[in-house]
Each structure stands twice: as C-alpha cells, then as structure tokens.
Design an enzyme around this catalytic site. Sequence first.
Site, PDB file in Angstrom:
ATOM      1  N   ASN A 219       0.844  -1.195   0.000  1.00  9.49           N
ATOM      2  CA  ASN A 219       0.000   0.000   0.000  1.00  9.49           C
ATOM      3  C   ASN A 219       0.878   1.243   0.000  1.00  9.49           C
ATOM      4  O   ASN A 219       1.835   1.328   0.781  1.00  9.49           O
ATOM      5  CB  ASN A 219      -0.893   0.034   1.245  1.00  9.49           C
ATOM      6  CG  ASN A 219      -1.533   1.406   1.446  1.00  9.49           C
ATOM      7  OD1 ASN A 219      -2.479   1.763   0.753  1.00  9.49           O
ATOM      8  ND2 ASN A 219      -1.001   2.203   2.374  1.00  9.49           N
ATOM      9  N   GLU A 220       0.571   2.178  -0.891  1.00  9.40           N
ATOM     10  CA  GLU A 220       1.327   3.434  -0.974  1.00  9.40           C
ATOM     11  C   GLU A 220       2.829   3.168  -0.864  1.00  9.40           C
ATOM     12  O   GLU A 220       3.532   3.769  -0.038  1.00  9.40           O
ATOM     13  CB  GLU A 220       0.840   4.435   0.076  1.00  9.40           C
ATOM     14  CG  GLU A 220      -0.573   4.916  -0.189  1.00  9.40           C
ATOM     15  CD  GLU A 220      -0.991   6.124   0.643  1.00  9.40           C
ATOM     16  OE1 GLU A 220      -0.223   6.561   1.530  1.00  9.40           O
ATOM     17  OE2 GLU A 220      -2.110   6.620   0.411  1.00  9.40           O
TER      18      GLU A 220
ATOM     19  N   GLU B 232      -8.619   4.425  -2.295  1.00 11.47           N
ATOM     20  CA  GLU B 232      -8.731   5.448  -1.244  1.00 11.47           C
ATOM     21  C   GLU B 232      -9.160   6.742  -1.901  1.00 11.47           C
ATOM     22  O   GLU B 232      -8.535   7.198  -2.859  1.00 11.47           O
ATOM     23  CB  GLU B 232      -7.403   5.661  -0.501  1.00 11.47           C
ATOM     24  CG  GLU B 232      -7.014   4.550   0.443  1.00 11.47           C
ATOM     25  CD  GLU B 232      -5.790   4.896   1.296  1.00 11.47           C
ATOM     26  OE1 GLU B 232      -5.609   6.096   1.620  1.00 11.47           O
ATOM     27  OE2 GLU B 232      -5.027   3.982   1.635  1.00 11.47           O
TER      28      GLU B 232
END
Length: 518
Positions: free
Chosen positions: A196-197, A319
Amino acid sequence: MNKHFKSLAVLSLLAFSMSAAAQLTSEISLDVTKEGNIIPKEIYGQFSEHLGQCIYGGLWVGENSQIPNEQGYRKDVLQALKELHVPVLRWPGGCFADEYHWMDGIGPREKRPTMVNNNWGGTVEDNSFGTHEFLNLCEMLGCEPYISGNVGSGTVEELAKWVEYMTSDGNSPMANLRRENGRDKPWKVKFLGVGNESWGCGGNMRPEYYSDLYRRYSTYCREYDGNKLYKVASGASDYDYNWTKVCMKAIGNKMNAISLHYYSVINGWDMKGSATDFTTAEYLRTLSKCREVEEVLQKHIAIMDELDPKNRVDLLLDEWGTWWDVEEGTNPGWLFQQNTMRDALVASLSFDIFHKYTRRLKMANIAQIVNVLQSMILTDQEGTGHMVLTPTYHVFRMYSVHQDATYLPLELKCDIVDTEGDRKLPLVSATASKKDGQVHLSVTNASPDKTETITVNVNGLNVKSAEGEILQGKEMGSYNSFQKPEEVKPAVFTGAKVKKGVLTLTIPAHSIVTVTLK
C-alpha cells in the site's frame, strides 16, 4: 447562513449573476435506449484501517462490552452497514498494513501481543481484532474482503503463509493452524493488495523497485482449493502518472489491477481546514477539487490504454474522499472529523464521475468506514454507545440503486462557476442507470444558495412520475452530531412534476436527489 460561514467578495468571481434570480435553470437529456457499462457494485466499496477508533470502538468493542454487540461487533454499526449493502471492505490499511504482522492477530485474544501503531497516534493495540474477526465480519455483512498485504516491512514468506492460512482447505501447516484457532473451512478471499502506498508510508520506493518486489511477492501468493486471487499492485497518488506508466510496463498483466489514491484536499496537507467552519469559496473549491478526479482518471486510464490495449488490467480507486483537520480535543493521529453536506456533495459528485469510467475503474473505497476521515458512521469517543449516521452515509444508501446497474449516459446543460485555483464547477451533476426494468436518476444541486429547476427530457420511456428521496441540510455546513443526530437525513422528494411527458425537478441549494422514473 450560520455564524460559521463568512461573507465573501469571492462570489463576484462567479461566471454568471447568481444574485439576480432566486432560481437557476438546467437541462438533462436522457436516452434510456443507449446503454453503457455495468456499474460494478464495488464502486461503493469501503475501507477500514487500524486508525483511531475505526476498528476499536467503531466496528469492534468485544463480547464483554456494555455496548450492545453481536460476537464483539457493535450491533448498531453492524445493522447500519447492512443497510448500505457494502460490497467490499478493505483492511487492515492503509499505512498500517505495511507494519502489520498477521500472526500477532490470531489465536486466543488474551495471548496476542500488543503493538504500537506508529503511523496513527502511537496508540497501543491489543490485536484483539485480527484475521478471523475481519473475515467473519465480511461474512456477516455479505461483502468481499480486500486484504492489504505487508510488503513494506513484511517478508514474502509472511504474505504467502497468510494467503495459505485464509484460503487453503488442505492438510497444510497454515490451514491446520487456522483449524486450531477455531475455523475449519477456509474463507473465500478474492482481493489481495500487494503493498500500500509503496511510494510513501509503504516503503518510500521508486516505481521500478516496487515493480520488481510486486513480481516477487505476488509469485508466492498461491491459489488454493478453487480460491481465485485478484492481485492489486500498489498504485499512484493523485497526479503521479509516471508511477502508473512504470508499473504498467514492468508488471503488465501479472497484476489484475493497479490502485490509485485521490483526496479532495484544498488548503495543503499542513493546513487542511475545518470540516464544519468554512467559507463559500472553500465550499466551491472543495467541490471543484473533487471533480478534478475526472481528469486524473482520464490521464491514468490513457496510460493504461496505451500499454494495455486489451483492457486486461483494472484500475481501483481504493482510497478517496475529503480530509480535514481533526475535531478540536481529539487525538490528532486519529483523524476524527465531522461530516457535513459539503462532504455529502463530494460523494455524490464523485459517484457521478466514477460511473462514467467503469470500463477500467472497477472499484472505489472511500476513506474510511467509521470515525476516520469521510466516514459513514461516527461513534462517541467516550464509549457510551452513541452512534451517528453522517450525510455521506445517506448518499451511499441513496445511490445503492446504482450498484450493478446499467449506466445510462446523459447530456447536461447547466450554469458553471469559476472557483479559486482556476477550476470550474458545474452547478448541477447527474447520473442515471437502469436495473430490473427501473430507471434511477440521481441529481445534485451544488449551488451554495440557489434553487435549481431542471428539465429532464427522456427518450425511450414514457415518464408519468418520479418518486424518491432528497438529502438536504439547512446550510452547506449542516451535520449530524451526538446531540442532534438527525439534523441531516433523507426525506420524501416532492419537487418532481411531469407535464406532457417532460419531467421537471425543483431542487433546493446544496442538496441531492435520487428518483425512480415511472
């Protein structure tokens, strides 16, 4: 306008004279015989992270809590989420995912080790909510789990064993460990995020380096006993088109999808502004910033189309939402913010855009489900058991008619305003779909202070009536609090009239309508 709102000279920047009339006029042309793509229900996905009181105190209170619960899950929250028809739920993060070691969250809860949540306020967590609790929750909600795997600080072996633990039905070490912990049959886990990210809190990586890690980690995420994995690469933030380009070239169809994150932040990350105390200019700027996601989607999709002309890799906006300063007196690391009609309009305008790009865009997950950022639900911070449904929650419920429906393209003519930052904001937004023989139309009046009269010309359907709901607040900043939990709630919409087959909708300022055409 209440005391929180300031009168602004900026209104003179509007591209038309709003003060000259009490009403504005717009026109929608809808042809129900021209069908677009199916709107995947996953566009209405949710996101839950170990952040503040999203999990603990929001979704989970434990079986011994005085707050009414079902197997440890808050009953009121559980029921409210069931009414949203949540299609998919992402967990455990977010930034938390790349510091989460799943074996700490299995086995007897009294024996699970504690951990410090370094990303979000230094909170000490007891790991009482782990893999079993999350996947069982998804079963109770009837939604697909979306697991975010730890690539930043975890090993290939750790992620591989987690997949085996959750999905294997064989006589394997991890499957047997799951059985020892009380779950005989495996869960079905479709969506798996590989990091993630990774450009930020997930490891501060370059896209070239991450792409190689993705190829390595995903190789060992096996498919067991008929469970098909849909593997998601950690994608770009907002305008980082190079990240998408590099990953598409280096990973290609070894991924099922690549993610994207986009937040409607208008004042910069250091001073994001108040969720409830904002000016008319900030209201307009927020809505125009949220609409800018359309250009962002177009540019990322253009890169994907060039490098993947057969459309094999999907795009997931896993997101998105608003991000304001935390409420006064709350832990700054918990990201607890109020939720006003402005946030509700961000949701409706965003959905109207998402529906147009579902050839590539197959999922969207608002941040987050309870007590964090643009949440569906707020629970009190003292644990006394109060719950509030936010205006954004009501938008999700009103728009649920569009889940898995056939998108109906439409043409819209309306007034446009210039906002700060050289952006333009159409004051009306709309989307339409057809499902089970019924046509649903959602329309938003984004004007801060003027009623809209909207003429809807429908081809292919003899419209006799339009029945539905309206969501509106007295002001742009109206919100639901624990003291006034129903300040903003849907009501029967009475502003629809049909004359000679032409539908007219009269919609008050800063409000949202969903109607069924009959």
